[in-house]
Design a protein around this motif. Structure first.
Motif, mmCIF file in Angstrom:
data_model
loop_
_atom_site.group_PDB
_atom_site.id
_atom_site.type_symbol
_atom_site.label_atom_id
_atom_site.label_comp_id
_atom_site.label_asym_id
_atom_site.label_seq_id
_atom_site.Cartn_x
_atom_site.Cartn_y
_atom_site.Cartn_z
ATOM 1 N N ILE A 111 -6.369 -82.809 -92.259
ATOM 2 C CA ILE A 111 -6.855 -83.872 -91.384
ATOM 3 C C ILE A 111 -5.703 -84.557 -90.642
ATOM 4 N N GLU A 112 -4.491 -84.471 -91.193
ATOM 5 C CA GLU A 112 -3.329 -85.081 -90.536
ATOM 6 C C GLU A 112 -3.056 -84.426 -89.188
ATOM 7 N N PHE A 113 -3.374 -83.140 -89.086
ATOM 8 C CA PHE A 113 -3.213 -82.429 -87.822
ATOM 9 C C PHE A 113 -4.093 -83.049 -86.749
ATOM 10 N N ALA A 114 -5.323 -83.362 -87.105
ATOM 11 C CA ALA A 114 -6.251 -83.972 -86.149
ATOM 12 C C ALA A 114 -5.794 -85.375 -85.775
ATOM 13 N N TYR A 115 -5.336 -86.148 -86.751
ATOM 14 C CA TYR A 115 -4.857 -87.502 -86.455
ATOM 15 C C TYR A 115 -3.649 -87.475 -85.528
ATOM 16 N N THR A 116 -2.765 -86.518 -85.752
ATOM 17 C CA THR A 116 -1.592 -86.384 -84.888
ATOM 18 C C THR A 116 -2.008 -86.049 -83.456
ATOM 19 N N LEU A 117 -2.957 -85.138 -83.319
ATOM 20 C CA LEU A 117 -3.436 -84.780 -81.985
ATOM 21 C C LEU A 117 -4.157 -85.932 -81.307
ATOM 22 N N ILE A 118 -4.898 -86.715 -82.072
ATOM 23 C CA ILE A 118 -5.602 -87.858 -81.492
ATOM 24 C C ILE A 118 -4.618 -88.911 -80.999
ATOM 25 N N VAL A 119 -3.594 -89.201 -81.781
ATOM 26 C CA VAL A 119 -2.579 -90.171 -81.355
ATOM 27 C C VAL A 119 -1.846 -89.667 -80.120
ATOM 28 N N LEU A 120 -1.491 -88.396 -80.121
ATOM 29 C CA LEU A 120 -0.821 -87.803 -78.961
ATOM 30 C C LEU A 120 -1.729 -87.809 -77.742
ATOM 31 N N LEU A 121 -3.018 -87.587 -77.948
ATOM 32 C CA LEU A 121 -3.979 -87.613 -76.859
ATOM 33 C C LEU A 121 -4.101 -89.009 -76.256
ATOM 34 N N ILE A 122 -4.116 -90.028 -77.084
ATOM 35 C CA ILE A 122 -4.196 -91.405 -76.581
ATOM 36 C C ILE A 122 -2.949 -91.768 -75.792
ATOM 37 N N ILE A 123 -1.785 -91.407 -76.320
ATOM 38 C CA ILE A 123 -0.525 -91.713 -75.634
ATOM 39 C C ILE A 123 -0.442 -90.995 -74.293
ATOM 40 N N THR A 124 -0.786 -89.705 -74.283
ATOM 41 C CA THR A 124 -0.701 -88.957 -73.029
ATOM 42 C C THR A 124 -1.774 -89.403 -72.035
ATOM 43 N N SER A 125 -2.917 -89.859 -72.510
ATOM 44 C CA SER A 125 -3.949 -90.360 -71.603
ATOM 45 C C SER A 125 -3.473 -91.606 -70.869
ATOM 46 N N ILE A 126 -2.877 -92.521 -71.604
ATOM 47 C CA ILE A 126 -2.349 -93.749 -70.987
ATOM 48 C C ILE A 126 -1.217 -93.409 -70.040
ATOM 49 N N LEU A 127 -0.314 -92.540 -70.472
ATOM 50 C CA LEU A 127 0.825 -92.157 -69.641
ATOM 51 C C LEU A 127 0.380 -91.423 -68.387
ATOM 52 N N LEU A 128 -0.601 -90.550 -68.515
ATOM 53 C CA LEU A 128 -1.118 -89.815 -67.366
ATOM 54 C C LEU A 128 -1.776 -90.757 -66.361
ATOM 55 N N THR A 129 -2.501 -91.730 -66.848
ATOM 56 C CA THR A 129 -3.109 -92.721 -65.954
ATOM 57 C C THR A 129 -2.045 -93.490 -65.185
ATOM 58 N N GLY A 154 -6.488 -78.145 -78.696
ATOM 59 C CA GLY A 154 -6.166 -78.148 -80.121
ATOM 60 C C GLY A 154 -7.218 -78.868 -80.942
ATOM 61 N N LEU A 155 -7.694 -80.001 -80.447
ATOM 62 C CA LEU A 155 -8.750 -80.721 -81.157
ATOM 63 C C LEU A 155 -10.055 -79.922 -81.173
ATOM 64 N N GLY A 156 -10.334 -79.222 -80.097
ATOM 65 C CA GLY A 156 -11.530 -78.380 -80.054
ATOM 66 C C GLY A 156 -11.471 -77.261 -81.071
ATOM 67 N N PHE A 157 -10.310 -76.603 -81.168
ATOM 68 C CA PHE A 157 -10.145 -75.537 -82.158
ATOM 69 C C PHE A 157 -10.225 -76.077 -83.578
ATOM 70 N N TRP A 158 -9.607 -77.230 -83.804
ATOM 71 C CA TRP A 158 -9.645 -77.829 -85.134
ATOM 72 C C TRP A 158 -11.080 -78.174 -85.524
ATOM 73 N N LEU A 159 -11.819 -78.758 -84.582
ATOM 74 C CA LEU A 159 -13.206 -79.121 -84.850
ATOM 75 C C LEU A 159 -14.069 -77.891 -85.119
ATOM 76 N N LYS A 160 -13.822 -76.828 -84.369
ATOM 77 C CA LYS A 160 -14.574 -75.592 -84.582
ATOM 78 C C LYS A 160 -14.297 -75.008 -85.969
ATOM 79 N N LEU A 161 -13.049 -75.053 -86.410
ATOM 80 C CA LEU A 161 -12.709 -74.543 -87.740
ATOM 81 C C LEU A 161 -13.298 -75.413 -88.843
ATOM 82 N N GLU A 162 -13.300 -76.730 -88.638
ATOM 83 C CA GLU A 162 -13.801 -77.640 -89.666
ATOM 84 C C GLU A 162 -15.316 -77.568 -89.794
ATOM 85 N N VAL A 163 -16.016 -77.448 -88.680
ATOM 86 C CA VAL A 163 -17.476 -77.376 -88.732
ATOM 87 C C VAL A 163 -17.913 -76.013 -89.274
#
Length: 84
Positions: A3-21, A73-82
């Protein structure tokens, strides 16, 4: 996958979303832009765009690629977890 992999991707996604904006907002529009406040007034004679604008383009593309990789990456992780 842990689950740490998903949390890392979520934090990175939030940071890059703000930076991209912020990077997109810095781009020059039709009548100038906020990029002219940070040295965008100096133009190059080759392409007509400034060095700051070219670097801003590069950074925006780089952050966009990282953002896209986080989504995939989050999509692949979610597919593997489900699936398991």
């Amino acid at each position: 996958m842990p689950i740490e992999f998903a949390y890392t991707l979520i934090v990175l996604l939030i940071i890059t979303s703000i930076l991209l904006t912020l990077l997109i907002l810095l781009h020059r529009g039709k009548g100038g832009g906020m990029s002219s406040m940070f040295g965008g007034g100096v133009t190059s004679s080759l392409a007509g765009s400034s060095v700051a604008e070219k670097n801003l383009d590069r950074y925006t593309v780089l952050v966009g690629i990282i953002w896209f990789a986080c989504i995939v990456g989050l999509g692949f992780w979610l597919k593997l977890e489900v699936g398991s």
